[in-house]
Design a protein around this motif. Structure first.
Motif, PDB file in Angstrom:
ATOM      1  N   LEU A 206     -13.830  -2.897   4.449  1.00 27.88           N
ATOM      2  CA  LEU A 206     -13.892  -3.457   3.204  1.00 27.88           C
ATOM      3  C   LEU A 206     -13.169  -2.438   2.173  1.00 27.88           C
ATOM      4  N   ALA A 207     -13.451  -1.252   2.350  1.00 22.37           N
ATOM      5  CA  ALA A 207     -13.083  -0.107   1.553  1.00 22.37           C
ATOM      6  C   ALA A 207     -11.483   0.086   1.845  1.00 22.37           C
ATOM      7  N   ALA A 208     -11.030   0.038   3.224  1.00 19.29           N
ATOM      8  CA  ALA A 208      -9.833   0.031   3.564  1.00 19.29           C
ATOM      9  C   ALA A 208      -9.052  -1.165   2.849  1.00 19.29           C
ATOM     10  N   LEU A 209      -9.400  -2.363   3.081  1.00 18.77           N
ATOM     11  CA  LEU A 209      -8.942  -3.403   2.270  1.00 18.77           C
ATOM     12  C   LEU A 209      -8.768  -3.067   0.766  1.00 18.77           C
ATOM     13  N   ILE A 210      -9.821  -2.720   0.306  1.00 24.12           N
ATOM     14  CA  ILE A 210      -9.556  -2.330  -1.255  1.00 24.12           C
ATOM     15  C   ILE A 210      -8.723  -1.418  -1.589  1.00 24.12           C
ATOM     16  N   GLY A 211      -8.625  -0.322  -0.768  1.00 22.63           N
ATOM     17  CA  GLY A 211      -7.446   0.661  -0.921  1.00 22.63           C
ATOM     18  C   GLY A 211      -6.146   0.050  -0.807  1.00 22.63           C
ATOM     19  N   ALA A 212      -6.133  -0.709   0.211  1.00 22.26           N
ATOM     20  CA  ALA A 212      -4.772  -1.350   0.361  1.00 22.26           C
ATOM     21  C   ALA A 212      -4.078  -1.932  -0.578  1.00 22.26           C
ATOM     22  N   VAL A 213      -5.183  -2.959  -1.020  1.00 15.87           N
ATOM     23  CA  VAL A 213      -4.983  -3.702  -2.430  1.00 15.87           C
ATOM     24  C   VAL A 213      -4.495  -2.915  -3.543  1.00 15.87           C
ATOM     25  N   ILE A 214      -5.440  -2.088  -3.757  1.00 16.30           N
ATOM     26  CA  ILE A 214      -5.182  -0.926  -4.963  1.00 16.30           C
ATOM     27  C   ILE A 214      -3.650  -0.141  -4.672  1.00 16.30           C
ATOM     28  N   LEU A 215      -3.404   0.064  -3.467  1.00 21.63           N
ATOM     29  CA  LEU A 215      -2.118   0.607  -3.385  1.00 21.63           C
ATOM     30  C   LEU A 215      -1.036  -0.245  -3.575  1.00 21.63           C
ATOM     31  N   ILE A 216      -1.290  -1.612  -3.048  1.00 16.40           N
ATOM     32  CA  ILE A 216      -0.066  -2.545  -3.305  1.00 16.40           C
ATOM     33  C   ILE A 216       0.156  -2.795  -4.933  1.00 16.40           C
ATOM     34  N   LEU A 217      -1.123  -3.041  -5.515  1.00 18.29           N
ATOM     35  CA  LEU A 217      -1.058  -3.316  -6.867  1.00 18.29           C
ATOM     36  C   LEU A 217      -0.261  -2.265  -7.811  1.00 18.29           C
ATOM     37  N   GLY A 218      -0.777  -0.986  -7.252  1.00 19.52           N
ATOM     38  CA  GLY A 218      -0.308   0.230  -8.043  1.00 19.52           C
ATOM     39  C   GLY A 218       1.340   0.262  -7.575  1.00 19.52           C
ATOM     40  N   GLY A 219       1.866   0.019  -6.412  1.00 14.57           N
ATOM     41  CA  GLY A 219       3.232   0.154  -6.246  1.00 14.57           C
ATOM     42  C   GLY A 219       3.859  -0.884  -7.000  1.00 14.57           C
ATOM     43  N   LEU A 220       3.253  -2.278  -6.987  1.00 13.57           N
ATOM     44  CA  LEU A 220       4.065  -3.335  -7.717  1.00 13.57           C
ATOM     45  C   LEU A 220       4.016  -3.131  -9.352  1.00 13.57           C
ATOM     46  N   TYR A 221       2.786  -2.566  -9.720  1.00 14.52           N
ATOM     47  CA  TYR A 221       2.912  -1.962 -11.052  1.00 14.52           C
ATOM     48  C   TYR A 221       4.061  -0.795 -11.483  1.00 14.52           C
ATOM     49  N   PHE A 222       4.061   0.166 -10.753  1.00 12.68           N
ATOM     50  CA  PHE A 222       5.013   1.198 -10.744  1.00 12.68           C
ATOM     51  C   PHE A 222       6.505   0.689 -10.693  1.00 12.68           C
ATOM     52  N   SER A 223       6.643  -0.253  -9.674  1.00 10.93           N
ATOM     53  CA  SER A 223       7.752  -0.670  -9.333  1.00 10.93           C
ATOM     54  C   SER A 223       8.313  -1.513 -10.631  1.00 10.93           C
ATOM     55  N   SER A 224       7.387  -2.377 -11.238  1.00 14.25           N
ATOM     56  CA  SER A 224       7.791  -3.142 -12.209  1.00 14.25           C
ATOM     57  C   SER A 224       8.094  -2.086 -13.548  1.00 14.25           C
ATOM     58  N   GLN A 225       7.465  -0.960 -13.560  1.00 10.81           N
ATOM     59  CA  GLN A 225       7.663   0.121 -14.710  1.00 10.81           C
ATOM     60  C   GLN A 225       9.095   0.664 -14.626  1.00 10.81           C
ATOM     61  N   VAL A 226       9.342   1.135 -13.126  1.00 11.97           N
ATOM     62  CA  VAL A 226      10.572   1.578 -12.712  1.00 11.97           C
ATOM     63  C   VAL A 226      11.869   0.614 -13.153  1.00 11.97           C
ATOM     64  N   SER A 227      11.512  -0.692 -12.822  1.00 12.44           N
ATOM     65  CA  SER A 227      12.567  -1.752 -13.176  1.00 12.44           C
ATOM     66  C   SER A 227      12.781  -1.769 -14.614  1.00 12.44           C
ATOM     67  N   ALA A 228      11.678  -1.987 -15.342  1.00 10.57           N
ATOM     68  CA  ALA A 228      11.791  -2.230 -16.941  1.00 10.57           C
ATOM     69  C   ALA A 228      12.422  -0.867 -17.484  1.00 10.57           C
ATOM     70  N   GLN A 229      12.243   0.204 -16.902  1.00 10.59           N
ATOM     71  CA  GLN A 229      12.824   1.415 -17.445  1.00 10.59           C
ATOM     72  C   GLN A 229      14.366   1.379 -17.176  1.00 10.59           C
ATOM     73  N   ASN A 230      14.627   0.861 -15.848  1.00 13.84           N
ATOM     74  CA  ASN A 230      16.043   0.920 -15.396  1.00 13.84           C
ATOM     75  C   ASN A 230      16.825  -0.189 -16.437  1.00 13.84           C
ATOM     76  N   GLU A 231      16.093  -1.153 -16.574  1.00 13.88           N
ATOM     77  CA  GLU A 231      16.618  -2.128 -17.433  1.00 13.88           C
ATOM     78  C   GLU A 231      17.129  -1.590 -18.814  1.00 13.88           C
ATOM     79  N   ARG A 232      16.031  -0.767 -19.220  1.00 16.36           N
ATOM     80  CA  ARG A 232      16.235  -0.243 -20.698  1.00 16.36           C
ATOM     81  C   ARG A 232      17.377   0.752 -20.721  1.00 16.36           C
ATOM     82  N   ASN A 233      17.568   1.665 -19.571  1.00 21.97           N
ATOM     83  CA  ASN A 233      18.497   2.663 -19.341  1.00 21.97           C
ATOM     84  C   ASN A 233      19.730   1.900 -19.306  1.00 21.97           C
ATOM     85  N   ALA A 234      19.988   0.773 -18.761  1.00 17.89           N
ATOM     86  CA  ALA A 234      21.202  -0.149 -18.572  1.00 17.89           C
ATOM     87  C   ALA A 234      21.432  -0.604 -19.931  1.00 17.89           C
ATOM     88  N   PHE A 235      20.460  -1.167 -20.672  1.00 19.99           N
ATOM     89  CA  PHE A 235      20.759  -1.376 -21.904  1.00 19.99           C
ATOM     90  C   PHE A 235      21.177  -0.304 -23.051  1.00 19.99           C
TER      91      PHE A 235
END
Length: 208
Positions: A27-56
């Motif tokens: 369960l801890a491993a599953l929660i950790g994997a979920v947290i990692l996935i969610l964190g990766g998605l969050y940071f990926s969205s932040q990076v994507s948003a920053q890239n869009e701002r930079n492009a703008f």
């Protein structure tokens, strides 16, 4: 005496604890994997948003550079038009310069001064002549210097000489000088500068 064998119960308890432990670990491993996935998605969205701002920002900078180039080109065109306009105005005013020059020289020449040569070369005038004394030449220089049409008079030669022969011989001062002549737009610029000087002095006086 009654004997109770507790070994099977202990084994079952150990197995149960192990199962719970493994379950918690999974369960801890599953929660950790979920947290990692969610964190990766969050940071990926932040990076994507920053890239869009930079492009703008990059796009807007390019547009701004184009506008700056257009403004620079427009400024060059305006400067060229002003230069052409000034050239035309100078040509028109230069037509009247000989008249202004002669009138001004007649008005400024003191008594005891005789001009023998007046030659214009661009915005400089060569003047030669005779004067009764050095003082007369000095008065003429001061008059030229004070004139609004003339500028920067300069003596090239100023020497005593004799003209005529025998009883008609006279001792005079032979002089050779040059002086600048101003254009109307130069007079306007000088007048504007003189008018703005008192205001600037007044503002400087007001400052503590």
């Amino acid at each position: 005496m009654i004997k109770i064998n507790l070994l099977p119960h202990r084994e079952e308890k150990r197995k149960e604890l192990k199962n719970k432990f493994y379950t918690l670990m999974a369960l801890a491993a599953l929660i950790g994997a979920v947290i990692l996935i969610l964190g990766g998605l969050y940071f990926s969205s932040q990076v994507s948003a920053q890239n869009e701002r930079n492009a703008f920002i990059t796009k807007e900078n390019l547009l701004l550079d184009e506008k700056i180039k257009e403004v620079a080109t427009l400024k060059q065109e305006i400067d060229a038009l002003k230069a052409r306009q000034e050239a035309v105005e100078d040509l028109q005013s230069d037509r009247n310069q000989p008249v202004f020059m002669m009138n001004e020289l007649v008005k400024l020449s003191p008594e005891g001064l005789h001009l023998t040569l007046i030659k214009q070369d661009g915005q400089r005038i060569s003047i030669k002549g005779y004067a009764q004394s050095h003082a007369v030449v000095g008065i003429f220089m001061n008059e030229l210097n004070a004139s609004q049409w003339m500028s920067k008079p300069e003596i090239i030669q100023n020497k005593a000489t004799v003209i005529g022969k025998d009883r008609e011989a006279k001792r005079v001062i032979e002089f050779d000088m040059n002086v600048g002549i101003r254009r109307p737009r130069e007079l306007e610029a000088a007048a504007a500068s003189a008018a703005s000087a008192p205001k600037a002095n007044a503002q400087a006086t007001k400052k503590p």
